[in-house]
Design a protein around this motif. Structure first.
Motif, PDB file in Angstrom:
ATOM      1  N   TRP A  66      -0.120   5.067 -45.448  1.00 37.34           N
ATOM      2  CA  TRP A  66       0.851   3.851 -46.079  1.00 37.34           C
ATOM      3  C   TRP A  66       1.038   2.833 -44.930  1.00 37.34           C
ATOM      4  O   TRP A  66       1.232   1.655 -45.287  1.00 37.34           O
ATOM      5  CB  TRP A  66       2.299   4.502 -46.608  1.00 37.34           C
ATOM      6  N   TRP A  70       0.336  -1.056 -45.448  1.00 40.89           N
ATOM      7  CA  TRP A  70       1.501  -2.317 -45.020  1.00 40.89           C
ATOM      8  C   TRP A  70       0.913  -3.149 -44.080  1.00 40.89           C
ATOM      9  O   TRP A  70       0.912  -4.342 -44.109  1.00 40.89           O
ATOM     10  CB  TRP A  70       2.618  -1.586 -44.788  1.00 40.89           C
ATOM     11  N   THR A  75      -0.973  -4.234 -50.607  1.00 38.49           N
ATOM     12  CA  THR A  75       0.233  -3.541 -51.317  1.00 38.49           C
ATOM     13  C   THR A  75       0.086  -3.911 -53.026  1.00 38.49           C
ATOM     14  O   THR A  75       1.033  -4.402 -53.536  1.00 38.49           O
ATOM     15  CB  THR A  75       1.250  -3.802 -50.751  1.00 38.49           C
ATOM     16  N   HIS A  78       2.837  -3.453 -55.597  1.00 38.05           N
ATOM     17  CA  HIS A  78       4.098  -4.086 -55.569  1.00 38.05           C
ATOM     18  C   HIS A  78       4.152  -5.133 -56.635  1.00 38.05           C
ATOM     19  O   HIS A  78       3.224  -5.904 -57.246  1.00 38.05           O
ATOM     20  CB  HIS A  78       4.319  -4.944 -54.380  1.00 38.05           C
ATOM     21  N   LEU A 102      10.477   6.595 -51.915  1.00 38.21           N
ATOM     22  CA  LEU A 102       9.489   5.633 -51.625  1.00 38.21           C
ATOM     23  C   LEU A 102       9.273   4.373 -52.094  1.00 38.21           C
ATOM     24  O   LEU A 102       8.302   3.932 -52.677  1.00 38.21           O
ATOM     25  CB  LEU A 102       8.307   6.426 -51.972  1.00 38.21           C
ATOM     26  N   CYS A 103      10.348   3.771 -51.847  1.00 40.99           N
ATOM     27  CA  CYS A 103      10.711   2.469 -52.344  1.00 40.99           C
ATOM     28  C   CYS A 103       9.859   1.174 -52.122  1.00 40.99           C
ATOM     29  O   CYS A 103       9.830   0.051 -52.947  1.00 40.99           O
ATOM     30  CB  CYS A 103      12.261   1.894 -52.262  1.00 40.99           C
ATOM     31  N   GLY A 104       9.368   1.133 -50.925  1.00 41.06           N
ATOM     32  CA  GLY A 104       8.756   0.005 -50.531  1.00 41.06           C
ATOM     33  C   GLY A 104       9.477  -1.235 -50.437  1.00 41.06           C
ATOM     34  O   GLY A 104      10.792  -1.328 -50.161  1.00 41.06           O
ATOM     35  N   LYS A 105       9.063  -2.432 -51.025  1.00 36.40           N
ATOM     36  CA  LYS A 105       9.922  -3.522 -51.202  1.00 36.40           C
ATOM     37  C   LYS A 105      10.482  -3.870 -52.593  1.00 36.40           C
ATOM     38  O   LYS A 105      10.430  -4.938 -53.107  1.00 36.40           O
ATOM     39  CB  LYS A 105       9.315  -4.711 -50.518  1.00 36.40           C
ATOM     40  N   GLU A 123      12.159   4.503 -47.632  1.00 36.41           N
ATOM     41  CA  GLU A 123      11.110   3.958 -46.926  1.00 36.41           C
ATOM     42  C   GLU A 123      10.854   4.305 -45.766  1.00 36.41           C
ATOM     43  O   GLU A 123      11.606   4.140 -44.826  1.00 36.41           O
ATOM     44  CB  GLU A 123      10.952   2.608 -47.476  1.00 36.41           C
ATOM     45  N   ALA A 128       7.971  -2.746 -44.611  1.00 38.18           N
ATOM     46  CA  ALA A 128       8.278  -3.025 -45.954  1.00 38.18           C
ATOM     47  C   ALA A 128       9.741  -3.456 -46.193  1.00 38.18           C
ATOM     48  O   ALA A 128       9.739  -4.198 -46.901  1.00 38.18           O
ATOM     49  CB  ALA A 128       7.819  -1.588 -46.611  1.00 38.18           C
ATOM     50  N   ILE A 169      18.445   0.791 -47.947  1.00 42.94           N
ATOM     51  CA  ILE A 169      17.226   1.357 -47.629  1.00 42.94           C
ATOM     52  C   ILE A 169      17.102   2.184 -46.577  1.00 42.94           C
ATOM     53  O   ILE A 169      17.776   1.658 -45.302  1.00 42.94           O
ATOM     54  CB  ILE A 169      16.017   0.330 -47.390  1.00 42.94           C
ATOM     55  N   ARG A 171      15.332   4.472 -43.750  1.00 37.97           N
ATOM     56  CA  ARG A 171      14.084   4.329 -43.052  1.00 37.97           C
ATOM     57  C   ARG A 171      13.752   5.824 -42.529  1.00 37.97           C
ATOM     58  O   ARG A 171      14.544   6.359 -41.539  1.00 37.97           O
ATOM     59  CB  ARG A 171      13.889   3.470 -41.927  1.00 37.97           C
TER      60      ARG A 171
END
Length: 306
Positions: A66, A70, A75, A78, A102-105, A123, A128, A169, A171
């Motif tokens: 991942w 990124w 991505t 998204h 695993l939210c990403g953005k 995340e 991200a 978020i 990390r």
């Protein structure tokens, strides 16, 4: 006089005993109060027993692929819009802090906040988180300076808000997560992990979702196509039966309900992706939406007292 002295001594001893009982009962009450307000522990919800990963490490086995995606801006999963299944089935989620693994953005974070549900994403890739902060700032998402608040162990916490509702978020490695949440929105997180890690993923949800909580889950099932396309991933194929196989026998799960079985090839919102999936060899591709309910709904949620 001796009889009077004996009576006084008896009174003194009784007073001392009552004080001891008071202290003992107060201690027990304090312990009970702490237990009532602390995040619950359920049998089968095994806590992390190994050393937590460094939240800054992005080259671990779980994150390496991942991180590369990124870094290369690969991505395509998204979306700039909130997930349609979240909007449609929002009412199954309880009020209170909502976990987004695993939210990403994802913009689902501040969509949840707009419904008065504090959102907490997890995340592992810092890029991200930075992109979420910069891209959503013009839309009203205010993030504090990137700073570890120490609120969640084994995680760096990036705190912000949307319309006054917290958006955070965390990390780090999702499998190190500790904490308590009223519910969870799994927007294709379960399909992103390797199949052999599904039981561990379920353990994390089991120890972090409150009694009476709800997990709203959207997965993808590669129902038919070439043998290579059906077993390819991520996203790995996750059917309703796979979800029931992983979660159905867990002692903290009350029920699993299928909400939707969506044909990706005919659903308008997926029209831009149909050719890609078809070219990959799939002939039947589904979005499966389920709700997993956690036992213990008659207990008051501890987060309401904070």
């Amino acid at each position: 006089a001796p009889r009077r002295t004996g009576k006084i001594q008896h009174i003194i001893e009784a007073h001392i005993m009552s004080r001891r009982l008071l202290v003992a009962s107060s201690t027990a009450a304090a312990a009970l109060a702490f237990t009532s307000f602390a995040p619950p522990f359920r049998v089968g919800a095994n806590p992390v027993t190994c050393a937590a990963s460094d939240p800054k490490a992005e080259d671990t086995e779980n994150l390496r692929m991942w991180t590369g995606r990124w870094k290369n801006n690969n991505t395509r999963w998204h979306s700039t819009r909130p997930h349609a299944s979240l909007i449609k089935h929002l009412d199954v989620l309880p009020e209170g802090p909502t976990l987004v693994p695993l939210c990403g953005k994802t913009v689902d974070l501040h969509y949840l906040a707009s419904t008065q549900r504090p959102a907490v994403g997890v995340e592992g890739v810092k890029k991200a988180i930075e992109e979420y902060s910069s891209e959503q700032a013009p839309h009203g998402v205010s993030f504090d300076a990137f700073k570890d608040t120490g609120e969640y162990s084994a995680m760096e916490t990036y705190a912000g808000s949307y319309e006054g509702v917290p958006v955070k978020i965390l990390r780090g490695d999702f499998f190190d997560l500790q904490g308590s949440f009223a519910g969870a929105w799994d927007r294709a997180a379960f399909v992103a992990i390797r199949p052999e890690m599904r039981d561990e993923y379920a353990k994390v949800l089991g120890r972090t979702i409150e009694p009476g909580g709800v997990i709203l889950m959207s997965t993808y099932e590669r129902r038919a196509g070439t043998p290579e396309a059906v077993v390819d991933g991520p996203p790995f194929s996750v059917s309703e039966a796979d979800v029931r196989s992983t979660f159905g026998s867990l002692d903290w799960v009350e029920s699993i309900e299928l909400l939707e079985d969506v044909d990706v090839f005919t659903e308008p919102r997926y029209k831009d992706s149909v050719k890609r999936w078809s070219d990959a060899g799939l002939t039947d591709f589904r979005e499966i939406v389920l709700v997993i309910r956690v036992k213990g709904g008659n207990k008051k949620a501890w987060w309401k007292f904070w």
